[in-house]
Every structure is written in structure tokens, then in C-alpha cells.
Design an enzyme around this catalytic site. Structure first.
Site, PDB file in Angstrom:
ATOM      1  N   ARG A  51      42.055 -64.697 -41.492  1.00 26.03           N
ATOM      2  CA  ARG A  51      42.540 -65.256 -40.222  1.00 26.03           C
ATOM      3  C   ARG A  51      43.741 -64.510 -39.639  1.00 26.03           C
ATOM      4  O   ARG A  51      44.481 -65.047 -38.819  1.00 26.03           O
ATOM      5  CB  ARG A  51      42.883 -66.744 -40.351  1.00 26.03           C
TER       6      ARG A  51
ATOM      7  N   LYS B  82      46.201 -55.776 -27.752  1.00 26.74           N
ATOM      8  CA  LYS B  82      44.743 -55.899 -27.565  1.00 26.74           C
ATOM      9  C   LYS B  82      44.037 -55.073 -28.630  1.00 26.74           C
ATOM     10  O   LYS B  82      44.300 -53.875 -28.769  1.00 26.74           O
ATOM     11  CB  LYS B  82      44.330 -55.395 -26.185  1.00 26.74           C
TER      12      LYS B  82
ATOM     13  N   GLU C 258      47.610 -41.635 -18.410  1.00 26.80           N
ATOM     14  CA  GLU C 258      48.140 -43.000 -18.547  1.00 26.80           C
ATOM     15  C   GLU C 258      49.663 -42.994 -18.389  1.00 26.80           C
ATOM     16  O   GLU C 258      50.241 -43.936 -17.845  1.00 26.80           O
ATOM     17  CB  GLU C 258      47.749 -43.626 -19.890  1.00 26.80           C
TER      18      GLU C 258
ATOM     19  N   LYS D  50      55.439 -50.436 -20.718  1.00 26.22           N
ATOM     20  CA  LYS D  50      54.273 -51.245 -21.086  1.00 26.22           C
ATOM     21  C   LYS D  50      54.722 -52.565 -21.696  1.00 26.22           C
ATOM     22  O   LYS D  50      54.205 -53.629 -21.358  1.00 26.22           O
ATOM     23  CB  LYS D  50      53.362 -50.497 -22.056  1.00 26.22           C
TER      24      LYS D  50
ATOM     25  N   GLU E 189      47.459 -61.911 -20.518  1.00 25.10           N
ATOM     26  CA  GLU E 189      46.807 -61.521 -19.278  1.00 25.10           C
ATOM     27  C   GLU E 189      46.333 -62.729 -18.488  1.00 25.10           C
ATOM     28  O   GLU E 189      45.188 -62.800 -18.031  1.00 25.10           O
ATOM     29  CB  GLU E 189      45.619 -60.587 -19.566  1.00 25.10           C
TER      30      GLU E 189
ATOM     31  N   ARG F  17      50.058 -58.190 -16.103  1.00 26.06           N
ATOM     32  CA  ARG F  17      49.344 -57.200 -16.908  1.00 26.06           C
ATOM     33  C   ARG F  17      48.284 -56.467 -16.088  1.00 26.06           C
ATOM     34  O   ARG F  17      47.936 -55.326 -16.398  1.00 26.06           O
ATOM     35  CB  ARG F  17      48.724 -57.880 -18.134  1.00 26.06           C
TER      36      ARG F  17
ATOM     37  N   ASN G 254      46.377 -51.819 -14.531  1.00 23.62           N
ATOM     38  CA  ASN G 254      45.070 -51.296 -14.137  1.00 23.62           C
ATOM     39  C   ASN G 254      45.128 -50.401 -12.908  1.00 23.62           C
ATOM     40  O   ASN G 254      44.089 -50.078 -12.333  1.00 23.62           O
ATOM     41  CB  ASN G 254      44.088 -52.445 -13.871  1.00 23.62           C
TER      42      ASN G 254
ATOM     43  N   HIS H  70      42.405 -47.883 -12.175  1.00 24.51           N
ATOM     44  CA  HIS H  70      41.313 -48.125 -13.120  1.00 24.51           C
ATOM     45  C   HIS H  70      40.018 -48.626 -12.481  1.00 24.51           C
ATOM     46  O   HIS H  70      38.969 -48.566 -13.110  1.00 24.51           O
ATOM     47  CB  HIS H  70      41.765 -49.075 -14.232  1.00 24.51           C
TER      48      HIS H  70
ATOM     49  N   HIS I  74      36.789 -46.825 -13.766  1.00 19.87           N
ATOM     50  CA  HIS I  74      35.670 -47.476 -14.450  1.00 19.87           C
ATOM     51  C   HIS I  74      34.358 -47.200 -13.728  1.00 19.87           C
ATOM     52  O   HIS I  74      33.313 -47.023 -14.358  1.00 19.87           O
ATOM     53  CB  HIS I  74      35.923 -48.979 -14.574  1.00 19.87           C
TER      54      HIS I  74
ATOM     55  N   HIS J 180      38.196 -40.976 -20.140  1.00 18.14           N
ATOM     56  CA  HIS J 180      38.901 -42.069 -19.475  1.00 18.14           C
ATOM     57  C   HIS J 180      40.129 -41.605 -18.682  1.00 18.14           C
ATOM     58  O   HIS J 180      40.283 -41.950 -17.510  1.00 18.14           O
ATOM     59  CB  HIS J 180      39.284 -43.141 -20.498  1.00 18.14           C
TER      60      HIS J 180
HETATM   61  N1  LIG Z   1      43.941 -51.755 -27.026  1.00 15.97           N
HETATM   62  C1  LIG Z   1      44.351 -51.295 -25.873  1.00 15.97           C
HETATM   63  O1  LIG Z   1      45.210 -51.874 -25.213  1.00 15.97           O
HETATM   64  C2  LIG Z   1      43.763 -50.014 -25.366  1.00 15.97           C
HETATM   65  C3  LIG Z   1      44.335 -49.370 -24.251  1.00 15.97           C
HETATM   66  C4  LIG Z   1      43.797 -48.155 -23.847  1.00 15.97           C
HETATM   67  C5  LIG Z   1      42.723 -47.597 -24.536  1.00 15.97           C
HETATM   68  N2  LIG Z   1      42.196 -48.249 -25.605  1.00 15.97           N
HETATM   69  C6  LIG Z   1      41.079 -47.675 -26.379  1.00 15.97           C
HETATM   70  O2  LIG Z   1      41.550 -46.486 -26.982  1.00 15.97           O
HETATM   71  C7  LIG Z   1      40.423 -45.655 -27.252  1.00 15.97           C
HETATM   72  C8  LIG Z   1      40.786 -44.223 -26.913  1.00 15.97           C
HETATM   73  O3  LIG Z   1      41.854 -43.800 -27.734  1.00 15.97           O
HETATM   74  P1  LIG Z   1      42.141 -42.249 -27.991  1.00 15.97           P
HETATM   75  O4  LIG Z   1      42.090 -41.536 -26.703  1.00 15.97           O
HETATM   76  O5  LIG Z   1      43.361 -42.163 -28.807  1.00 15.97           O
HETATM   77  O6  LIG Z   1      40.819 -41.767 -28.760  1.00 15.97           O
HETATM   78  P2  LIG Z   1      40.445 -41.468 -30.279  1.00 15.97           P
HETATM   79  O7  LIG Z   1      40.997 -42.458 -31.216  1.00 15.97           O
HETATM   80  O8  LIG Z   1      38.965 -41.285 -30.291  1.00 15.97           O
HETATM   81  O9  LIG Z   1      41.139 -40.056 -30.543  1.00 15.97           O
HETATM   82  C9  LIG Z   1      40.672 -38.935 -29.839  1.00 15.97           C
HETATM   83  C10 LIG Z   1      40.277 -37.803 -30.790  1.00 15.97           C
HETATM   84  O10 LIG Z   1      41.451 -37.170 -31.254  1.00 15.97           O
HETATM   85  C11 LIG Z   1      41.431 -37.076 -32.675  1.00 15.97           C
HETATM   86  N3  LIG Z   1      42.833 -37.161 -33.085  1.00 15.97           N
HETATM   87  C12 LIG Z   1      43.609 -38.258 -33.174  1.00 15.97           C
HETATM   88  N4  LIG Z   1      44.869 -37.922 -33.481  1.00 15.97           N
HETATM   89  C13 LIG Z   1      44.888 -36.576 -33.594  1.00 15.97           C
HETATM   90  C14 LIG Z   1      45.912 -35.642 -33.883  1.00 15.97           C
HETATM   91  N5  LIG Z   1      47.177 -36.022 -34.073  1.00 15.97           N
HETATM   92  N6  LIG Z   1      45.585 -34.335 -33.929  1.00 15.97           N
HETATM   93  C15 LIG Z   1      44.303 -33.931 -33.698  1.00 15.97           C
HETATM   94  N7  LIG Z   1      43.304 -34.772 -33.398  1.00 15.97           N
HETATM   95  C16 LIG Z   1      43.603 -36.083 -33.346  1.00 15.97           C
HETATM   96  C17 LIG Z   1      40.560 -38.180 -33.135  1.00 15.97           C
HETATM   97  O11 LIG Z   1      39.978 -37.880 -34.401  1.00 15.97           O
HETATM   98  C18 LIG Z   1      39.511 -38.249 -32.027  1.00 15.97           C
HETATM   99  O12 LIG Z   1      38.483 -37.327 -32.267  1.00 15.97           O
HETATM  100  C19 LIG Z   1      39.258 -46.198 -26.446  1.00 15.97           C
HETATM  101  O13 LIG Z   1      38.339 -46.818 -27.301  1.00 15.97           O
HETATM  102  C20 LIG Z   1      39.917 -47.239 -25.544  1.00 15.97           C
HETATM  103  O14 LIG Z   1      39.056 -48.327 -25.245  1.00 15.97           O
HETATM  104  C21 LIG Z   1      42.700 -49.433 -26.026  1.00 15.97           C
HETATM  105 ZN   LIG Z   2      43.391 -46.755 -19.162  1.00  9.35          ZN
END
Ligand SMILES: NC(=O)c1ccc[n+]([C@@H]2O[C@H](COP(=O)([O-])OP(=O)(O)OC[C@H]3O[C@@H](n4cnc5c(N)ncnc54)[C@H](O)[C@@H]3O)[C@@H](O)[C@H]2O)c1
Ligand SMILES: [Zn+2]
Length: 316
Positions: free
Chosen positions: A74, A96, A138, A180, A190, A195, A199, A202, A206, A219
Site C-alpha cells: 500500500r 505522478k 520542458e 515545478k 490537479e 497544475r 501543460n 502540450h 499531444h 515528446h
Molecule cells: N510523472 C511525470 O510527472 C512525468 C512528466 C513528464 C514525463 N513523464 C514520463 O517520462 C517518460 C520520459 O522520460 P525520459 O525522457 O527521461 O525517457 P527515458 O526514461 O526513456 O530515458 C531516455 C533514454 O535515455 C537513457 N538514459 C537515461 N539516463 C541516461 C544517462 N544519464 N546517460 C545516457 N543515457 C541515459 C535511457 O536508457 C533511455 O533510453 C515518459 O514515459 C513520460 O510519460 C512523466
Molecule cells: Zn511534457
């Protein structure tokens, strides 16, 4: 919990730990089957209510491991250790967490604030150019949306940012995290609308991502186009001057980000109409305002079309 790249690269930097679970890289980490794998790893490592999960990786690791932590017994403590710029400025903050379903992205999730987000900009040294750029989109969004002083500093230091000067990156990440967290503190679940300001850019993003089947657009790149469209919309609505819009689009492009869509309005429109913000025909959009923070406004869809088509036609 890490992924197949960030684990081997950086897990040795985490001190005492019970084990290491590796997720596949990228969006494949955000699946219920992978969360089940994590539960098995947690059981094997004997994690109890007093244990902590450390998510060491990009946003996909943070979202998936975070969801596993939110639901294990939990909910147990989570520490985010983001290793991408996007995760440092955005996804590791705000609580999130969640995974995707075949029916759509982020359909299953929870709010689970980390007890800490620990960031080491050293990790950004190994990040490929394309991934670094996704985070810049971002980051610059906070400039247009939240804080004109930050935007000015960002523009002045763009060369050092692109050169990944660690001192400048520390400032950048700290400023973004502050912005943020300020917004999240106003509206943690939200429900209040604050919050939604995050966006900015966005809606169009999207639309582009969905119209390309999520394969064509990354993205952050799509957000950059969305920001450019939002700036032009601001000029039409009188909230942004022409010079501000021009300089803003120049800044986006100088970061190596795209500012021009490759799809017609007709191609993205069906995806915009599926968005819940659009159901009543008078969408609420996040509108940038020169010199101050952005606001949510009801804007006829026709206005967004005009801005989008102007960008598609005239952006350099
Ligand atoms: N929770 C939230 O509030 C929130 C907000 C924005 C985005 N997201 C989510 O985040 C995700 C995208 O995150 P991301 O862009 O970090 O993608 P990711 O986690 O896929 O990382 C991108 C790539 O970089 C590689 N990588 C990571 N760190 C590295 C480093 N230091 N050196 C070399 N390679 C490295 C990873 O292996 C991967 O292949 C999406 O799924 C999106 O929906 C969530
Ligand atoms: Zn975004």
C-alpha cells in the site's frame, strides 16, 4: 530500480542496497508486466513497509518504479534519482507515477510524492544529444510559462547550457525544480487548475505525437512546436508582442529544437477533439503572457487553428 543502461552506468553510486532490478529502456519499462517483475524483485529482496525504492534512471524508470513503490504494501517510500534532463526538470518532481496500457499512455497510476529527488548533473554527461534536447524543451517551457527572469537567464546562457557546463546545469535544474514544485504545491492533485499551467504547449504537442502514432515525434520536440504555436496564439490574443514571439521562436530553434509542425491542422484535429479539454467545443488553453506567467483561458478552436497554420506556413 534502474534500466539496462543506467543500472550498469550509475548503480554503483548508490550506497547500501538490497538488490538491483533492471527495467528495459524507454517506454517498454512502463507496462503492468514490468511492474509485476518489480513486485517479484521486491519480494525477493524482502522489502517491507520501512524499505525505500530508489528509481535511478529517466522518466520511464521513475514512473514505473514509482508506481511499484506506490502500491507495494500500500505504498512505501520512494527516492527519485533522475538521470535524464527531462526527469530532473519534470518527471521526478510532483508525485505522478504510473504505467501505460495498450489503450493509451499513463492510464494507470497514482500520486506518490518522493521523499526526495536527488540529482547529479554529472549523469547528464552521457546523455545523447537528442535526449538532452527533450529536457531543454520542458525547461524552456517554464521560462515562457512561469518566470520571465528565468527565461532571460536561460536565453543569455544558452551556449553554456548547450555545452553542458555543470555549474550552469545545476542552476538550470534547481530553477526548474523550484518552479515545478511551486506549481505542484498550489495544486497537488490537479484539482485547482494551477497544475494545468504546466501543460503550456502540450495541446498541440499531444496532437502531433498522436497523429504520428507516437513513433514520429519525441515528446520534447513536439512540445517545442507547441510552445511556438502558443506564442503566436499569444500574439493574436494580444498577450505577447511580436518581438517577444520572434525572439522566443529563435530561442527554441537555437536549442536545436524544431519550431515547425510537419502535419496539417486537419491531420492533428481529430486527436485534439478526443482530448477531454475539447469536449465542449470551447477549449481551455494555456496562453503565454509576455512579462508574466501564463494563464488558462477559453479560446475558440478557430484561434488555435490560425496560430498553428501561421506557424506551419511562416516558421523559418
Ligand atoms: N510523472 C511525470 O510527472 C512525468 C512528466 C513528464 C514525463 N513523464 C514520463 O517520462 C517518460 C520520459 O522520460 P525520459 O525522457 O527521461 O525517457 P527515458 O526514461 O526513456 O530515458 C531516455 C533514454 O535515455 C537513457 N538514459 C537515461 N539516463 C541516461 C544517462 N544519464 N546517460 C545516457 N543515457 C541515459 C535511457 O536508457 C533511455 O533510453 C515518459 O514515459 C513520460 O510519460 C512523466
Ligand atoms: Zn511534457
Amino acid at each position: 530500480v534502474s534500466d539496462e543502461l543506467t543500472g550498469p552506468l550509475y548503480a554503483s553510486r548508490i550506497g547500501r542496497r538490497r538488490g538491483l532490478a533492471l527495467l528495459p529502456r524507454g517506454e517498454a519499462a512502463k507496462a503492468l508486466d514490468r511492474v509485476r517483475d518489480l513486485y517479484e524483485a521486491f519480494a525477493e529482496a524482502g522489502l517491507d513497509r520501512g524499505s525505500r525504492v530508489v528509481a535511478l534512471g529517466g522518466g520511464t524508470v521513475g514512473d514505473s518504479a514509482g508506481f511499484a513503490a506506490a502500491t507495494w504494501m500500500r505504498g512505501i517510500d520512494l527516492i527519485q534519482c533522475p538521470t535524464t534532463l527531462l526527469a530532473m526538470v519534470d518527471s521526478s518532481l510532483g508525485g505522478k507515477v504510473g504505467v501505460d496500457l495498450p489503450q493509451g499512455k499513463n492510464l494507470v497510476g497514482a500520486f506518490h510524492l518522493p521523499v526526495a529527488s536527488v540529482m547529479d548533473v554529472d549523469c547528464l554527461g552521457t546523455l545523447p544529444e537528442e535526449e538532452f534536447r527533450q529536457g531543454l524543451a520542458e525547461a524552456v517551457k517554464y521560462g515562457f510559462g512561469e518566470d520571465p527572469d528565468f527565461l532571460r537567464r536561460f536565453a543569455d546562457r544558452r551556449a553554456s547550457i548547450l555545452g553542458r557546463d555543470p555549474t550552469v546545469l545545476i542552476d538550470l535544474v534547481r530553477d526548474c525544480a523550484r518552479m515545478k514544485l511551486r506549481v505542484v504545491a498550489e495544486d497537488e492533485r490537479e484539482t485547482g487548475g494551477a497544475r494545468a499551467r504546466l501543460n503550456l504547449g502540450h495541446t498541440v504537442a499531444h496532437g502531433l505525437e498522436a497523429a504520428s502514432g507516437y513513433g514520429g515525434w519525441k515528446h520534447g520536440d513536439a512540445v517545442a512546436v507547441g510552445l511556438a504555436a502558443a506564442l503566436i496564439l499569444g500574439a493574436h490574443l494580444g498577450t505577447c508582442g511580436d518581438g517577444y514571439v520572434r525572439e522566443g521562436i529563435d530561442l527554441i530553434r537555437s536549442l536545436g529544437l524544431p519550431a515547425r509542425p510537419d502535419r496539417s491542422w486537419e491531420e492533428i484535429l481529430p486527436f485534439l477533439l478526443r482530448d477531454k479539454k475539447f469536449r465542449d467545443g470551447r477549449p481551455r488553453l494555456v496562453i503565454p503572457r509576455e512579462g508574466t506567467r501564463c494563464e488558462l483561458r477559453e479560446v475558440p478552436l478557430e484561434e488555435l487553428r490560425r496560430a498553428y497554420e501561421e506557424l506551419a506556413r511562416d516558421a523559418p
